[in-house]
Write a protein that holds these residues in place. Structure first.
Motif, PDB file in Angstrom:
ATOM      1  N   TYR A 283      -5.460   6.223 -16.931  1.00  0.00           N
ATOM      2  CA  TYR A 283      -6.157   5.718 -15.735  1.00  0.00           C
ATOM      3  C   TYR A 283      -5.248   5.767 -14.503  1.00  0.00           C
ATOM      4  CZ  TYR A 283      -8.275   2.267 -12.574  1.00  0.00           C
ATOM      5  OH  TYR A 283      -8.797   1.629 -11.486  1.00  0.00           O
ATOM      6  N   ALA A 287      -7.093   7.914 -12.018  1.00  0.00           N
ATOM      7  CA  ALA A 287      -8.078   7.002 -11.421  1.00  0.00           C
ATOM      8  C   ALA A 287      -9.404   6.994 -12.190  1.00  0.00           C
ATOM      9  CB  ALA A 287      -8.312   7.289  -9.938  1.00  0.00           C
ATOM     10  N   GLN A 314      -8.190  -5.916 -13.060  1.00  0.00           N
ATOM     11  CA  GLN A 314      -8.857  -5.353 -11.882  1.00  0.00           C
ATOM     12  C   GLN A 314      -9.309  -6.447 -10.929  1.00  0.00           C
ATOM     13  OE1 GLN A 314     -11.420  -2.313 -13.916  1.00  0.00           O
ATOM     14  NE2 GLN A 314     -10.177  -1.045 -12.567  1.00  0.00           N
ATOM     15  N   PHE A 321      -7.552   0.319  -6.692  1.00  0.00           N
ATOM     16  CA  PHE A 321      -6.717   1.173  -7.541  1.00  0.00           C
ATOM     17  C   PHE A 321      -5.292   1.282  -7.002  1.00  0.00           C
ATOM     18  CE2 PHE A 321      -5.051   5.455  -8.486  1.00  0.00           C
ATOM     19  CZ  PHE A 321      -5.015   5.400  -9.869  1.00  0.00           C
ATOM     20  N   LYS A 325      -1.817   0.145  -8.628  1.00  0.00           N
ATOM     21  CA  LYS A 325      -0.838   1.177  -8.963  1.00  0.00           C
ATOM     22  C   LYS A 325       0.542   0.884  -8.352  1.00  0.00           C
ATOM     23  CE  LYS A 325      -0.253   6.089  -9.122  1.00  0.00           C
ATOM     24  NZ  LYS A 325      -0.762   7.227  -9.838  1.00  0.00           N
TER      25      LYS A 325
END
Ligand SMILES: *Cc1c(COP(=O)(O)O)cnc(C)c1O
Length: 431
Positions: A283, A287, A314, A321, A325
């Motif tokens: 992931y 993404a 999340q 994202f 990250k």
């Protein structure tokens, strides 16, 4: 503290109700409505506090007012009656040993905490609560041990036949009393599916109060944030840039670490270390969140294809994202790499890591390649003797068995075979 369902289709509810239900009526995971950072002075002076004091201060906002102060304090101190030492392996890598509890797995803390909360809530309740747990190995033992003898609570453990280690099987099948083990002909995913089906089965839920002791339960999940604070307490005066590498399966442990960070713990980054079950590693590269059925590895407690707590992670990052990250790296390693790492650590330092810790060690090394100034702490989530078959392949010396392991090894296994959901349902219905 009130909790909301991450599916947003169920009413908000109290800590007590969230613990007793396990999962919200809309099948969402519960998440705290607010997370209030602690006073910075708490972290500046953390080395002056005992583990019990740290844990109480860190957890109280999530539990009060439903459990009164004095009772919460005693729950915390009973939960934490063992050590959480740091062992330095190299100048850049240390390990936090989370295996000094009764079943020698880090899950002891969450299981002991949850058992005591549920015991408190159920003290004056005549209805029995039935805890269902699917285990890939360590959860079963920790939950069995944590809940043994808790009044008004019975525990049903489902484990995949032939896919847990011999010692893990002994830990979850030999206690008796309010603990029952079901040996499932199938995989961990099959066990988990049966538990999920039972929660959705109106015929069962209208007759019995079912809850879960997997890390979806907030009382199992949240106390894991203590570890990161205990590590920081021991390391803060030695290193500026502390990074945690967490061997991850359902991502409950690392997600609790991120809650500790939200509370103000000065940590710069997390590493999710995975075996070949690497949906999160993929992931962060692409993404695309693309779960796959789990594959069996030597770090079996991390054989999870679709990590249940990822949705909480999340939520912490508002589904952004890029912000996730920037705070999280993830690497995945094969069984061959894991065994080689066990040999490497043993030959260079004399320290024996278990297969899960070895994956955490490898994650630390990968991260350090591009971030040489960091100090990485990998969590050693289980004692190596729980995985003797693998450990004996790589370490030639005789390894003494700790007392927690010796005490179960000669006990006689008692388990009921279960082949499918209908048999499972029939078993629950006759309780
Ligand atoms: C459960 C477990 C893990 C994975 O923890 P999650 O919170 O599910 O990510 C890692 N190592 C061991 C030994 C475990 O028992």
């Amino acid at each position: 503290m009130n909790y909301y369902s991450l599916n947003q289709k169920a009413p908000n509810t109290t800590f007590e109700d969230a613990v007793i239900k396990g999962i919200a009526p809309d099948r969402g995971l519960y998440f705290p409505e607010t997370i209030t950072a602690l006073d910075p002075y708490f972290f500046e002076s953390i080395e002056t506090l005992s583990n019990e004091e740290i844990a109480y201060e860190a957890i109280k906002q999530f539990i009060s007012p439903e459990i009164p102060k004095d009772i919460l304090k005693s729950i915390v101190s009973e939960t934490l009656n063992f050590k959480f030492p740091i062992v330095k392996l190299t100048d850049s890598i240390s390990t936090l040993e989370l295996f000094h509890g009764p079943t020698m797995a880090f899950k002891d803390v969450g299981a002991r905490f949850m058992a005591r909360c549920l015991g408190y809530f159920n003290e004056n309740n005549s209805n029995e609560i039935t805890v269902l747990v699917a285990t890939s190995g360590d959860t079963g033992g920790a939950v069995a041990n944590g809940f043994l003898g808790v009044k008004g609570v019975r525990v049903i453990i489902l484990y995949p036949s032939g896919k847990v280690s011999n010692i893990q099987e002994k830990q979850l099948t030999t206690l008796g009393r309010n603990i029952t083990a079901l040996e499932v002909e199938g995989t961990f995913d099959d066990c988990q599916d049966m538990v999920k089906k039972a929660f959705l089965d109106d015929e069962l839920t209208s007759k019995m109060q079912l809850t879960s002791a997997n890390s979806i339960n907030v009382a199992r999940w949240l106390p894991q944030l203590f570890y990161f604070m205990f590590a920081y307490k021991q390391l803060k005066n030695k290193y500026d840039d502390i990074v945690f590498s967490v061997p991850s399966g359902n991502f409950g442990n690392i997600c609790a670490g991120m809650i500790a960070q939200k509370l103000g713990l000065p940590i710069s980054h997390f590493i999710a270390s995975n075996n070949d079950n690497n949906v999160v590693t993929r992931y962060l590269k692409s993404a695309n969140y693309n779960p796959k059925p789990s594959v069996q590895t030597i770090s079996n407690a991390m054989d999870v294809g679709n990590p249940s707590n990822f949705i909480r992670i999340q939520a912490i990052y508002n589904n952004d994202f890029y912000s996730l990250k920037s705070n999280l790296s993830s690497y995945s390693f094969s069984d061959k790499e894991t065994k080689d790492a066990m040999i490497e650590v043993y030959n260079s330092t004399g320290y024996i890591v278990d297969p899960h810790g070895a994956v955490g060690y490898l994650g630390s090394k990968s991260y350090l390649t591009n971030n040489p100034s960091a100090h990485c702490v990998f969590l050693e989530t289980a004692h190596p003797t729980k995985f003797l078959d693998v450990v004996k392949e790589v370490v030639s010396d005789d390894i003494p068995l700790p007392k927690q392991i010796k005490s179960v090894i000669d006990k006689v296994k008692v388990a009921t075979p279960i082949n499918n959901y209908l048999e499972f349902k029939a078993f629950l219905s006759q309780l």
